[in-house]
Design a protein around this motif. Structure first.
Motif, PDB file in Angstrom:
ATOM      1  N   LYS A  61      -2.094  38.406 -17.447  1.00  8.36           N
ATOM      2  CA  LYS A  61      -1.075  39.783 -16.565  1.00  8.36           C
ATOM      3  C   LYS A  61      -0.358  38.138 -15.470  1.00  8.36           C
ATOM      4  CE  LYS A  61      -4.673  43.351 -16.118  1.00  8.36           C
ATOM      5  NZ  LYS A  61      -5.649  44.156 -14.934  1.00  8.36           N
ATOM      6  N   SER A  62       0.878  39.292 -15.753  1.00  9.81           N
ATOM      7  CA  SER A  62       2.242  38.720 -14.552  1.00  9.81           C
ATOM      8  C   SER A  62       2.915  40.081 -13.925  1.00  9.81           C
ATOM      9  CB  SER A  62       3.087  37.881 -15.335  1.00  9.81           C
ATOM     10  OG  SER A  62       4.186  37.562 -14.667  1.00  9.81           O
ATOM     11  N   GLY A  63       2.726  39.717 -12.704  1.00  9.26           N
ATOM     12  CA  GLY A  63       3.521  41.035 -12.135  1.00  9.26           C
ATOM     13  C   GLY A  63       2.687  42.306 -11.342  1.00  9.26           C
ATOM     14  N   GLY A  64       1.334  42.452 -12.344  1.00  8.30           N
ATOM     15  CA  GLY A  64       0.654  43.264 -12.347  1.00  8.30           C
ATOM     16  C   GLY A  64       0.645  44.012 -13.520  1.00  8.30           C
ATOM     17  N   LYS A  65       1.447  43.275 -14.681  1.00  7.71           N
ATOM     18  CA  LYS A  65       1.476  44.229 -15.646  1.00  7.71           C
ATOM     19  C   LYS A  65       0.712  43.048 -16.904  1.00  7.71           C
ATOM     20  CE  LYS A  65       5.445  46.429 -15.195  1.00  7.71           C
ATOM     21  NZ  LYS A  65       7.263  46.973 -14.497  1.00  7.71           N
ATOM     22  N   GLN A  66      -0.198  44.004 -18.020  1.00  7.01           N
ATOM     23  CA  GLN A  66      -0.204  42.232 -18.750  1.00  7.01           C
ATOM     24  C   GLN A  66       1.101  42.024 -19.662  1.00  7.01           C
ATOM     25  OE1 GLN A  66      -3.361  45.287 -21.151  1.00  7.01           O
ATOM     26  NE2 GLN A  66      -4.233  43.490 -21.441  1.00  7.01           N
ATOM     27  N   ILE A  67       0.665  40.963 -19.860  1.00  7.25           N
ATOM     28  CA  ILE A  67       1.716  39.779 -20.576  1.00  7.25           C
ATOM     29  C   ILE A  67       1.234  39.341 -21.861  1.00  7.25           C
ATOM     30  CG2 ILE A  67       2.914  39.651 -18.678  1.00  7.25           C
ATOM     31  CD1 ILE A  67       1.643  36.556 -18.924  1.00  7.25           C
ATOM     32  N   SER A  68       1.530  39.243 -22.738  1.00  8.57           N
ATOM     33  CA  SER A  68       1.291  38.180 -23.900  1.00  8.57           C
ATOM     34  C   SER A  68       1.118  37.736 -24.018  1.00  8.57           C
ATOM     35  CB  SER A  68       1.822  38.955 -25.280  1.00  8.57           C
ATOM     36  OG  SER A  68       1.942  38.025 -26.424  1.00  8.57           O
ATOM     37  N   PRO A  69      -0.086  36.280 -24.204  1.00 13.34           N
ATOM     38  CA  PRO A  69       0.262  34.978 -23.853  1.00 13.34           C
ATOM     39  C   PRO A  69       0.627  33.782 -25.032  1.00 13.34           C
ATOM     40  CG  PRO A  69      -2.244  35.841 -24.162  1.00 13.34           C
ATOM     41  CD  PRO A  69      -1.913  36.732 -23.731  1.00 13.34           C
ATOM     42  N   TRP A  70       0.388  34.677 -26.362  1.00 17.06           N
ATOM     43  CA  TRP A  70       1.112  34.263 -27.591  1.00 17.06           C
ATOM     44  C   TRP A  70       2.647  34.337 -27.508  1.00 17.06           C
ATOM     45  CZ3 TRP A  70       1.128  37.589 -32.852  1.00 17.06           C
ATOM     46  CH2 TRP A  70       2.145  36.448 -33.445  1.00 17.06           C
ATOM     47  N   HIS A  71       2.942  36.153 -26.776  1.00 14.74           N
ATOM     48  CA  HIS A  71       4.725  35.843 -26.894  1.00 14.74           C
ATOM     49  C   HIS A  71       5.664  36.043 -25.785  1.00 14.74           C
ATOM     50  CE1 HIS A  71       4.388  37.619 -30.632  1.00 14.74           C
ATOM     51  NE2 HIS A  71       3.035  38.568 -30.446  1.00 14.74           N
ATOM     52  N   ASP A  72       4.360  36.406 -24.588  1.00 16.31           N
ATOM     53  CA  ASP A  72       5.370  35.951 -22.992  1.00 16.31           C
ATOM     54  C   ASP A  72       5.373  34.359 -22.438  1.00 16.31           C
ATOM     55  OD1 ASP A  72       6.307  38.459 -23.075  1.00 16.31           O
ATOM     56  OD2 ASP A  72       4.569  38.954 -23.223  1.00 16.31           O
ATOM     57  N   LEU A  73       4.156  34.124 -23.115  1.00 14.92           N
ATOM     58  CA  LEU A  73       4.008  31.812 -22.301  1.00 14.92           C
ATOM     59  C   LEU A  73       5.223  30.832 -22.957  1.00 14.92           C
ATOM     60  CD1 LEU A  73       0.127  32.041 -22.243  1.00 14.92           C
ATOM     61  CD2 LEU A  73       1.898  32.566 -20.101  1.00 14.92           C
ATOM     62  N   PRO A  74       5.849  30.471 -22.003  1.00 16.65           N
ATOM     63  CA  PRO A  74       6.919  29.587 -22.864  1.00 16.65           C
ATOM     64  C   PRO A  74       6.365  28.569 -24.198  1.00 16.65           C
ATOM     65  CG  PRO A  74       6.512  28.969 -20.625  1.00 16.65           C
ATOM     66  CD  PRO A  74       5.459  30.084 -20.786  1.00 16.65           C
ATOM     67  N   LEU A  75       6.785  27.758 -24.161  1.00 11.31           N
ATOM     68  CA  LEU A  75       6.534  27.121 -26.189  1.00 11.31           C
ATOM     69  C   LEU A  75       6.908  25.905 -24.893  1.00 11.31           C
ATOM     70  CD1 LEU A  75       6.309  25.542 -28.345  1.00 11.31           C
ATOM     71  CD2 LEU A  75       8.493  26.195 -29.608  1.00 11.31           C
ATOM     72  N   GLY A  76       7.341  24.829 -24.192  1.00  9.26           N
ATOM     73  CA  GLY A  76       7.683  23.824 -23.803  1.00  9.26           C
ATOM     74  C   GLY A  76       8.468  23.351 -25.032  1.00  9.26           C
ATOM     75  N   GLY A  77       8.780  21.554 -24.635  1.00  7.20           N
ATOM     76  CA  GLY A  77       8.520  21.350 -25.584  1.00  7.20           C
ATOM     77  C   GLY A  77       9.789  19.796 -24.935  1.00  7.20           C
ATOM     78  N   GLU A  78      10.294  20.174 -23.996  1.00  4.50           N
ATOM     79  CA  GLU A  78      10.765  18.928 -23.690  1.00  4.50           C
ATOM     80  C   GLU A  78      10.436  17.691 -23.137  1.00  4.50           C
ATOM     81  OE1 GLU A  78      13.871  18.312 -19.627  1.00  4.50           O
ATOM     82  OE2 GLU A  78      12.169  20.321 -20.001  1.00  4.50           O
ATOM     83  N   GLY A  79      10.557  16.211 -24.332  1.00  2.00           N
ATOM     84  CA  GLY A  79      10.612  15.369 -24.138  1.00  2.00           C
ATOM     85  C   GLY A  79       8.507  15.010 -24.618  1.00  2.00           C
ATOM     86  N   GLY A  80       8.959  15.980 -25.560  1.00  2.00           N
ATOM     87  CA  GLY A  80       7.443  16.548 -26.741  1.00  2.00           C
ATOM     88  C   GLY A  80       6.740  16.721 -26.198  1.00  2.00           C
ATOM     89  N   VAL A  81       6.468  17.487 -24.590  1.00  2.00           N
ATOM     90  CA  VAL A  81       5.347  17.791 -24.151  1.00  2.00           C
ATOM     91  C   VAL A  81       5.573  19.482 -24.206  1.00  2.00           C
ATOM     92  CG1 VAL A  81       3.863  18.566 -21.645  1.00  2.00           C
ATOM     93  CG2 VAL A  81       5.385  16.002 -22.340  1.00  2.00           C
ATOM     94  N   TYR A  82       4.131  20.226 -24.307  1.00  2.00           N
ATOM     95  CA  TYR A  82       4.216  21.371 -25.051  1.00  2.00           C
ATOM     96  C   TYR A  82       3.522  22.276 -24.607  1.00  2.00           C
ATOM     97  CZ  TYR A  82       7.272  19.838 -28.902  1.00  2.00           C
ATOM     98  OH  TYR A  82       8.562  19.404 -30.147  1.00  2.00           O
ATOM     99  N   ASN A  83       3.588  23.205 -23.945  1.00  2.00           N
ATOM    100  CA  ASN A  83       2.876  24.476 -23.261  1.00  2.00           C
ATOM    101  C   ASN A  83       1.020  24.753 -23.958  1.00  2.00           C
ATOM    102  OD1 ASN A  83       3.849  24.224 -20.565  1.00  2.00           O
ATOM    103  ND2 ASN A  83       4.893  25.698 -21.874  1.00  2.00           N
ATOM    104  N   MET A  84      -0.202  23.987 -24.621  1.00  2.00           N
ATOM    105  CA  MET A  84      -1.108  24.291 -25.053  1.00  2.00           C
ATOM    106  C   MET A  84      -2.202  25.641 -24.860  1.00  2.00           C
ATOM    107  SD  MET A  84      -4.798  22.308 -26.152  1.00  2.00           S
ATOM    108  CE  MET A  84      -5.985  22.536 -26.582  1.00  2.00           C
ATOM    109  N   LEU A  85      -1.566  26.808 -25.379  1.00  2.00           N
ATOM    110  CA  LEU A  85      -3.304  27.786 -25.048  1.00  2.00           C
ATOM    111  C   LEU A  85      -4.284  27.254 -25.158  1.00  2.00           C
ATOM    112  CD1 LEU A  85      -3.586  30.250 -23.805  1.00  2.00           C
ATOM    113  CD2 LEU A  85      -3.105  31.375 -25.591  1.00  2.00           C
TER     114      LEU A  85
END
Length: 273
Positions: A61-85
């Motif tokens: 959830k974000s701001g009281g609303k449900q979000i998708s961890p697949w579609h709404d969380l950012p990928l990252g990638g700067e400097g070869g660093v990514y956001n792993m779920l």
């Protein structure tokens, strides 16, 4: 010869050369809420249903609303660093995964033939995926001649700390191996938590000890055989591609996700709202 769960765990258990863990530990997920921030996005996770049942869901959830961890969380990638779920913490067995066909894509335990799915032995690394990626089942790989497995790209995190299911961790992408599972392409990215003590030493796949790479490959080769399934295979002569090639693979799956979200690719039963 049928490989039993005990045989498989013994065969693929981490060696002292690359694991300081003296024993396996179990992790129990309780009913909780955990707040996090990633790339400026504030979100929290919240459990519904009962652990170990078909009703269990780890919601985002974000701001009281449900979000998708697949579609709404950012990928990252700067400097070869990514956001792993993280879906499955190291040393656990429950096959938890992002429910790609369910509204808002919570994490749930996979079900096969009406039963909750567990590995036959513990996985020895943190296992999860990269948000905003997709292995397109409509596209054939030009060299491997197989199509994607219809999921976000998988990540095997080889650091020392167990990561909570539903946590998002900055990881360095070091390499990738092309697993062929039941005729589908199922990339496995090898990564390390940027906060891990070894992160400063691991900058490309050749920095990773051979025992670690062999352990990952063989675990994924054998892990389905206790169910009388065939061994999994690997493309590119079973070699791990380097960091630069890994970045290309991740970018390709990110573009495929963009095509999925825009409607340029056929989504089938996937939830993409």
């Amino acid at each position: 010869m049928k490989v039993t769960a005990v045989m498989l765990s013994t065969l693929l258990a981490p060696t002292a050369a690359w694991s300081s863990a003296a024993s396996l530990t179990s992790r129990r997920v309780g009913r909780f809420a955990m707040a996090s921030t990633v790339s400026g996005l504030n979100f929290e996770t919240e459990v519904s249903g009962e652990v170990g049942t078909e009703s269990y869901r780890l919601n985002f959830k974000s701001g009281g609303k449900q979000i998708s961890p697949w579609h709404d969380l950012p990928l990252g990638g700067e400097g070869g660093v990514y956001n792993m779920l993280t879906e499955i913490p190291k040393y656990s067995k429950a096959k938890m995964e992002v429910a790609t066909k369910e509204a808002s894509n919570p994490i749930a335990q996979d079900i096969k033939k009406g039963k909750l799915r567990d590995y036959h032995g513990p996985i020895f690394w943190n296992y999860g995926c990269l948000p905003q990626t997709w292995e397109d089942p409509n596209e054939e790989h030009p060299e491997l001649k197989v199509n994607g497995d219809d999921d976000p790209i998988d990540v095997v995190e080889i650091g020392s700390a167990a990561l909570d299911s539903g946590s998002v961790t900055p990881v360095k992408a070091l390499g990738v191996i092309a697993m062929i599972d039941d005729g589908e392409l199922d990339w496995k990215v090898i990564a390390i938590n940027t906060a891990d003590p070894l992160a400063s030493q691991y900058n490309d796949i050749d920095d990773v000890p051979a025992a670690v790479k062999d352990g990952v490959r063989e675990w994924f080769r054998w892990y389905k055989t206790p169910d009388d399934k065939p061994l999994n295979g690997f493309g590119f002569d079973e070699k791990f591609l380097n960091k630069a090639e890994t970045a290309k693979v991740i970018e390709e799956t990110h573009q495929a996700w963009k095509n999925l979200k825009s409607g340029a690719a056929e989504k089938g039963k996937l939830w993409t709202e």
